[in-house]
Write a protein that holds these residues in place. Structure first.
Motif, PDB file in Angstrom:
ATOM      1  N   GLN A   1       0.827  -1.201   0.000  1.00  0.00           N
ATOM      2  CA  GLN A   1       0.000   0.000   0.000  1.00  0.00           C
ATOM      3  C   GLN A   1       0.866   1.257   0.000  1.00  0.00           C
ATOM      4  N   ASP A   2       1.904   1.254   0.812  1.00  0.00           N
ATOM      5  CA  ASP A   2       2.820   2.399   0.843  1.00  0.00           C
ATOM      6  C   ASP A   2       3.502   2.579  -0.503  1.00  0.00           C
ATOM      7  N   ALA A   3       3.830   1.485  -1.181  1.00  0.00           N
ATOM      8  CA  ALA A   3       4.476   1.574  -2.485  1.00  0.00           C
ATOM      9  C   ALA A   3       3.567   2.241  -3.510  1.00  0.00           C
TER      10      ALA A   3
ATOM     11  N   GLU B   1       2.216   7.114  -6.749  1.00  0.00           N
ATOM     12  CA  GLU B   1       1.280   8.173  -7.171  1.00  0.00           C
ATOM     13  C   GLU B   1       1.822   9.557  -6.827  1.00  0.00           C
ATOM     14  N   GLN B   2       2.444   9.686  -5.661  1.00  0.00           N
ATOM     15  CA  GLN B   2       3.042  10.962  -5.289  1.00  0.00           C
ATOM     16  C   GLN B   2       4.160  11.341  -6.261  1.00  0.00           C
TER      17      GLN B   2
ATOM     18  N   LYS C   1       7.894  13.501 -20.667  1.00  0.00           N
ATOM     19  CA  LYS C   1       7.487  12.143 -20.308  1.00  0.00           C
ATOM     20  C   LYS C   1       7.659  11.928 -18.807  1.00  0.00           C
ATOM     21  N   ILE C   2       6.698  11.209 -18.217  1.00  0.00           N
ATOM     22  CA  ILE C   2       6.681  11.020 -16.767  1.00  0.00           C
ATOM     23  C   ILE C   2       7.008   9.568 -16.433  1.00  0.00           C
ATOM     24  N   ARG C   3       7.948   9.420 -15.534  1.00  0.00           N
ATOM     25  CA  ARG C   3       8.267   8.106 -14.970  1.00  0.00           C
ATOM     26  C   ARG C   3       8.987   8.361 -13.642  1.00  0.00           C
TER      27      ARG C   3
ATOM     28  N   TRP D   1       4.605  15.484 -12.830  1.00  0.00           N
ATOM     29  CA  TRP D   1       3.642  16.142 -13.725  1.00  0.00           C
ATOM     30  C   TRP D   1       3.580  17.639 -13.452  1.00  0.00           C
ATOM     31  N   ILE D   2       3.691  18.017 -12.171  1.00  0.00           N
ATOM     32  CA  ILE D   2       3.661  19.441 -11.814  1.00  0.00           C
ATOM     33  C   ILE D   2       4.955  20.127 -12.237  1.00  0.00           C
ATOM     34  N   GLU D   3       6.077  19.489 -12.015  1.00  0.00           N
ATOM     35  CA  GLU D   3       7.366  20.104 -12.316  1.00  0.00           C
ATOM     36  C   GLU D   3       7.710  20.044 -13.801  1.00  0.00           C
TER      37      GLU D   3
END
Length: 244
Positions: A123-125, A130-131, A144-146, A137-139
């Motif tokens: 669950q923590d993973a 997601e964080q 491309k996001i990974r 995405w904000i920065e």
């Protein structure tokens, strides 16, 4: 006259007898021999332990080095497996609830110059993943996001097991940009996820692949096996989806 002559002869005989009187038995006739002492040695003799020590010490030192040498890193042979440029600067998430395994795998990743985030349950993973997506995405909204280059996922985890956590991460990758002001250039790239577990049955390997994982490593942990599996998975992922 005759009488005086006899007296004189008697005196002389008495003197002769006195002179020839034997020495009493209590007094030794021969002179007492002086007590003999052994001659001192010309060279000072050292105790046996002192003379043996110089010849024994080098042997003991040599044996100690011979025994301890194998415990030290052998240099080239051990370091060669970590001289892989592909891993330098990568970010990894290690999902493992066993503290010893965390330290062992963390040491391997550190030798590979990989930045590692450790999570103790599934669950923590998922939450950390997601964080990471949100932050990138904000920065970097036009890139491309990974958030992680690869994830090492244990199977037997508290809260969520490795299969369930992997499925949820794949859903996040697919649906993260849905409903957002999506830039045509922005895209979420799938992250390499490799199972790290004590299960070594064929069915477990198939279950890992069906959940969305890219590879499978059975414990006990062997550095060369981890490196080889990650290299292959990262290479195949880059061919299919491209590099970040």
């Amino acid at each position: 006259v005759q009488q005086e002559k006899n007296i004189s002869e008697q005196k002389n005989s008495v003197q002769v007898v006195e002179q020839k009187q034997p020495v009493p038995a209590s007094v030794p006739v021969a002179p007492v021999a002086p007590q003999q002492h052994p001659d001192p040695p010309l060279v000072e003799q050292k105790p046996a332990s002192t003379t043996i020590a110089p010849s024994v010490a080098p042997v003991q030192q040599q044996q100690t080095v011979a025994i301890s040498a194998p415990t030290k890193p052998s240099g080239g042979s051990n370091d060669d497996i970590y001289s892989v440029d592909i891993f330098k600067g990568m970010k990894c998430m290690l999902v493992e609830d066993n503290l010893i395994n965390q330290k062992v795998v963390g040491f391997i990743l550190k030798k590979l110059n990989v930045q590692c985030l450790v999570c103790s349950d599934g669950q923590d993973a998922v939450e950390k993943f997601e964080q990471g997506l949100t932050k990138q995405w904000i920065e970097q909204p036009e890139e491309k996001i990974r958030p992680f280059d690869f994830i090492l996922m244990d199977i037997n985890l508290p809260e969520l097991n490795g299969y369930e956590a992997t499925r949820m991460i794949r859903k996040l990758e697919q649906n993260f940009l849905a409903g957002k002001l999506e830039d045509p250039k922005c895209k979420v790239l799938p992250t390499v996820i490799v199972a790290l577990t004590a299960n070594a049955l064929d069915g477990d390997r198939e279950a890992a692949m069906l959940s969305g994982m890219n590879g499978y490593i059975a414990k006990p942990i062997v550095p060369s096996k981890i490196i080889e599996t990650l290299q292959n998975a990262i290479h195949q992922n880059a061919l299919q989806y491209g590099k970040k």
